[in-house]
Design a protein around this motif. Structure first.
Motif, PDB file in Angstrom:
ATOM      1  N   SER A   1     -50.084  17.690  -1.295  1.00 30.63           N
ATOM      2  CA  SER A   1     -50.139  16.319  -1.781  1.00 30.63           C
ATOM      3  C   SER A   1     -51.523  16.131  -2.380  1.00 30.63           C
ATOM      4  N   ALA A   2     -51.559  16.049  -3.691  1.00 27.83           N
ATOM      5  CA  ALA A   2     -52.846  15.876  -4.357  1.00 27.83           C
ATOM      6  C   ALA A   2     -53.439  14.533  -3.970  1.00 27.83           C
ATOM      7  N   LYS A   3     -52.562  13.571  -3.788  1.00 23.45           N
ATOM      8  CA  LYS A   3     -53.018  12.225  -3.461  1.00 23.45           C
ATOM      9  C   LYS A   3     -53.625  12.181  -2.061  1.00 23.45           C
TER      10      LYS A   3
ATOM     11  N   ARG B   1     -52.111   6.273 -21.753  1.00 25.88           N
ATOM     12  CA  ARG B   1     -50.766   6.792 -21.879  1.00 25.88           C
ATOM     13  C   ARG B   1     -50.466   7.798 -20.782  1.00 25.88           C
ATOM     14  N   GLY B   2     -51.504   8.164 -20.045  1.00 25.70           N
ATOM     15  CA  GLY B   2     -51.288   9.107 -18.959  1.00 25.70           C
ATOM     16  C   GLY B   2     -50.938  10.495 -19.450  1.00 25.70           C
ATOM     17  N   ILE B   3     -51.400  10.879 -20.633  1.00 21.94           N
ATOM     18  CA  ILE B   3     -51.125  12.239 -21.078  1.00 21.94           C
ATOM     19  C   ILE B   3     -52.425  12.927 -21.450  1.00 21.94           C
TER      20      ILE B   3
ATOM     21  N   GLY C   1     -48.507  15.158 -11.363  1.00 20.82           N
ATOM     22  CA  GLY C   1     -49.745  15.126 -10.577  1.00 20.82           C
ATOM     23  C   GLY C   1     -50.815  16.124 -10.975  1.00 20.82           C
ATOM     24  N   LYS C   2     -50.735  16.616 -12.222  1.00 17.99           N
ATOM     25  CA  LYS C   2     -51.698  17.608 -12.669  1.00 17.99           C
ATOM     26  C   LYS C   2     -53.141  17.109 -12.594  1.00 17.99           C
ATOM     27  N   SER C   3     -53.396  15.939 -13.162  1.00 22.27           N
ATOM     28  CA  SER C   3     -54.771  15.426 -13.188  1.00 22.27           C
ATOM     29  C   SER C   3     -55.287  15.129 -11.781  1.00 22.27           C
ATOM     30  N   THR C   4     -54.435  14.559 -10.966  1.00 22.52           N
ATOM     31  CA  THR C   4     -54.851  14.239  -9.603  1.00 22.52           C
ATOM     32  C   THR C   4     -55.211  15.518  -8.859  1.00 22.52           C
ATOM     33  N   LEU C   5     -54.405  16.552  -9.044  1.00 21.82           N
ATOM     34  CA  LEU C   5     -54.681  17.819  -8.378  1.00 21.82           C
ATOM     35  C   LEU C   5     -55.978  18.447  -8.893  1.00 21.82           C
TER      36      LEU C   5
ATOM     37  N   ILE D   1     -45.669  15.905  -1.444  1.00 24.76           N
ATOM     38  CA  ILE D   1     -44.834  16.043  -0.248  1.00 24.76           C
ATOM     39  C   ILE D   1     -45.010  14.852   0.692  1.00 24.76           C
ATOM     40  N   ASP D   2     -45.989  14.004   0.400  1.00 22.29           N
ATOM     41  CA  ASP D   2     -46.160  12.790   1.210  1.00 22.29           C
ATOM     42  C   ASP D   2     -45.089  11.744   0.919  1.00 22.29           C
ATOM     43  N   LEU D   3     -44.400  11.864  -0.226  1.00 25.77           N
ATOM     44  CA  LEU D   3     -43.390  10.861  -0.573  1.00 25.77           C
ATOM     45  C   LEU D   3     -42.181  10.947   0.352  1.00 25.77           C
TER      46      LEU D   3
END
Ligand code: GTP
Length: 597
Positions: free
Chosen positions: A159-161, A52-54, A18-22, A130-132
């Motif tokens: 939770s970044a999301k 590729r999500g990287i 979740g780095k990018s989302t955060l 932590i929402d999961l």
């Protein structure tokens, strides 16, 4: 900005934690972008990175939070780009350690955390997602304490999301991460953290100022490269570009200086004032060297010039890959290219295929071997670096061959441990350590890089259903009983498929190779022997039997449309085939044959 008001930090996270989302959330909360602009993830700005999500290229953004300036440094997340990571970390005083609350700590994360600790960083654990429903923040906290030895009493649950814990993260950064130190009156000393090519600005250089001030109009000098340049822009990213008049000590930002190629801007170099230079360069400069080499050839020989142009363009933006022209008896004109690792190779290959629309044949990837000759060659040389198995000297002239070794750290859940240990054993691995922590094993192995570059990572992932993680560092060269294995199709050597192998594993490798080629090469009107050989000695052999007349008759008889379709298909297939003497080898065969069973 006053030193005491600056905080420089990076985010350490395993892929997908979740780095990018955060990062996006932090930008959004501090007002860098409107909600609409937030729709696309902003830090990963290359198309392939997104797909590729990287994260490949490091980027940085400047955030304002409660009277402080926070510089958030993005870092690449793959072993191939370890040196870039080390420079980004060196530019910071702290880090957020983002760990997925459902997944826990992964090997790749550990390597970066240890580096971060070596840089004396203040590390703030962030338990994300932590929402999961499957989130187990307490278990993950305990894991961070056990595995890494970090105090988690000030860890942030986030939770970044869902946008939970974002302000707490910003407050904790201001509170816990130390302000940078620096001397405004000393001569300019800044570290070149990263650089990339921008079609409008030219080469953009990301810098961390240590002492002194970097100004627009200043004559600067790169201490390692020895070159001088005139600074024409100074600024920062918020994440949109903002021009500034200068960057003071402790600050992170960018400059441009009318530089045309990133190759002129080595990551880790020290930037100083040309007239009043710093006494010493920033420590830790290292020239990055490609470690994996392969040949890239156009399927259609007419594409050679297009390939040259495309490769040159990519190289403008990536100084870490190298290329030089190569000719092959069978494949014609192409390039020998060097990469930081297999992922790097795949990224470049994919960009050439996708962005430049090229059909390519990739030859067997190879590491660099060190060869000692028994007698000096005509140029008086006794030691050579071998980048291409095709250039292997006559075995009678070789005194010894050495190959690069790595130390690999593998994390794997207990249930898959057996098959992973066997994989390492099969690849000539030497076990150095094996420990268990909370249901997971940590295995340390020394392995020849040669055994890893082909498909080790893929095998590791498939044997562990994706759960194993892997990280490595190079530990130097060791002598080995290495030989060149040639592949002969219809008695002719196919140089693109020749490779250097260990004598002990040669037969298994040779057998696998000829068996796969037998499946991959279509039948011809005649019998085709496929052989693997060392020197003159055949170690494995298969035969593709000749096409029988009645089979052809059946294919072509009857229905005219079907016949036409077949012919068209054949014609299309032809374009992607390579003729070896009288044998056609499909393009896929080259890569597929290299995947070991
Ligand atoms: P790389 O760029 O590949 O290093 O990945 P990353 O660490 O930047 O991960 P990214 O932010 O792309 O998130 C990976 C996935 O996790 C995405 O599908 C996100 O939507 C999801 N994700 C991120 N944060 C959270 C969170 O707090 N909760 C949940 N449920 N999902 C999240």
């Amino acid at each position: 900005t006053e030193l005491s008001k600056i905080r420089n930090f990076s985010i350490i996270a395993h892929i997908d934690h979740g780095k990018s989302t955060l990062a996006d959330r932090l930008i959004q909360r501090t007002g860098g972008l409107s909600d609409r602009e937030m729709s696309a993830q902003v830090l990963d700005n290359m198309e392939i990175e997104k797909e590729r999500g990287i994260t490949i290229k490091a980027q940085t953004v400047r955030l304002e939070w409660k009277g402080h300036v926070l510089n958030l440094m993005d870092t690449p997340g793959h072993v191939d780009f370890a040196y870039e990571v080390s420079r980004s970390l060196a530019a910071c005083e702290g880090a957020l350690l983002v760990v997925d609350a459902a997944q826990g700590v992964e090997a790749q994360t550990l390597a970066n955390v240890y580096q971060s600790i070596e840089h004396d960083h203040e590390i703030i654990p962030v338990i994300n997602k932590i929402d999961l429903p499957a989130a187990e923040p307490e278990r993950v906290k305990a894991e961070i304490e056990d595995l890494i030895g970090l105090d988690t009493s000030h860890a942030v649950l986030a939770s970044a999301k869902a946008g939970i814990g974002i302000e707490e993260i910003l407050d904790t950064v201001v509170e816990r991460i130390p302000a940078p130190k620096g001397d405004a009156d000393a001569p300019l000393k800044a570290m070149l953290v990263d650089s990339w090519y921008d079609p409008y600005l030219g080469v953009v250089i990301l810098v961390r100022v240590i002492d002194g001030t970097l100004k627009k109009g200043q004559q600067i000098k790169f201490m390692n490269a020895g070159t001088t340049h005139l600074v024409d822009r100074v600024g920062c990213f918020r994440p949109k570009i903002e021009q500034l008049t200068d960057l003071g000590p402790g600050e992170i930002g960018f400059i441009t200086a009318q530089i045309k190629e990133v190759a002129q801007t080595a990551v880790g170099d020290t930037i100083t004032d040309a007239k009043r230079p710093a006494a010493e360069a920033v420590p830790g400069f290292k020239e990055v060297q490609p470690v994996v080499f392969c040949g890239l050839f156009p399927v259609d020989a007419n594409d050679f010039e297009k390939l040259r142009e495309s490769i040159s363009k990519l190289r403008l933006n990536d100084a870490s890959f190298s290329f030089e022209m190569e000719t092959s008896a069978a494949l014609g004109f192409g390039f020998r290219c060097g990469f930081l690792g297999l992922l790097h190779l795949e990224i470049i290959q994919e960009r050439l295929t996708r962005e430049y629309d090229l059909d390519l044949i990739t030859t067997a990837p190879s590491v660099v071997y060190e060869i000692e000759l028994t007698h000096p060659d005509p140029a008086g040389v006794t030691k050579i670096d071998l980048h291409n198995p095709a250039d292997m000297p006559d075995p009678n002239k070789i005194a010894s061959i050495s190959e690069p070794w790595i130390e690999a750290t593998i994390y794997v859940p207990d249930e898959y441990l057996g098959s992973i240990l066997k994989l390492c054993q099969d690849r000539r691995g030497i076990q150095k350590n094996l420990t268990y922590v909370s249901g997971r094993a940590q295995a340390t192995y020394e392995l020849p890089l040669n055994e890893v570059v082909f498909d080790f990572y893929d095998r590791l992932k498939s044997l562990s259903k994706g759960y194993a993680s892997f990280d490595y560092e190079q530990i130097g060269y060791r002598e080995g009983d290495l030989v060149k294995m040639s592949i002969l199709v219809n008695e002719e050597p196919v140089d693109a498929l020749s490779m250097i192998v260990h004598r002990g594993t040669a037969e298994v490798r040779g057998r696998g190779m000829v068996e796969r080629l037998k499946e991959l090469i279509p039948r011809h009107m005649f019998k085709i022997p496929i052989q693997a050989a060392i020197g003159g000695k055949v170690i494995a052999r298969e035969t593709i039997s000749a096409m029988r007349k009645d089979v052809t008759a059946k294919c072509y008889g009857g229905d005219a449309t079907r016949k036409r379709k077949l012919l068209e298909k054949q014609k299309k297939g032809k374009a992607k085939m390579r003729e070896y003497g009288s044998v056609s080898i499909p393009q896929e065969a080259f890569i597929a044959a290299l995947r070991m069973g």
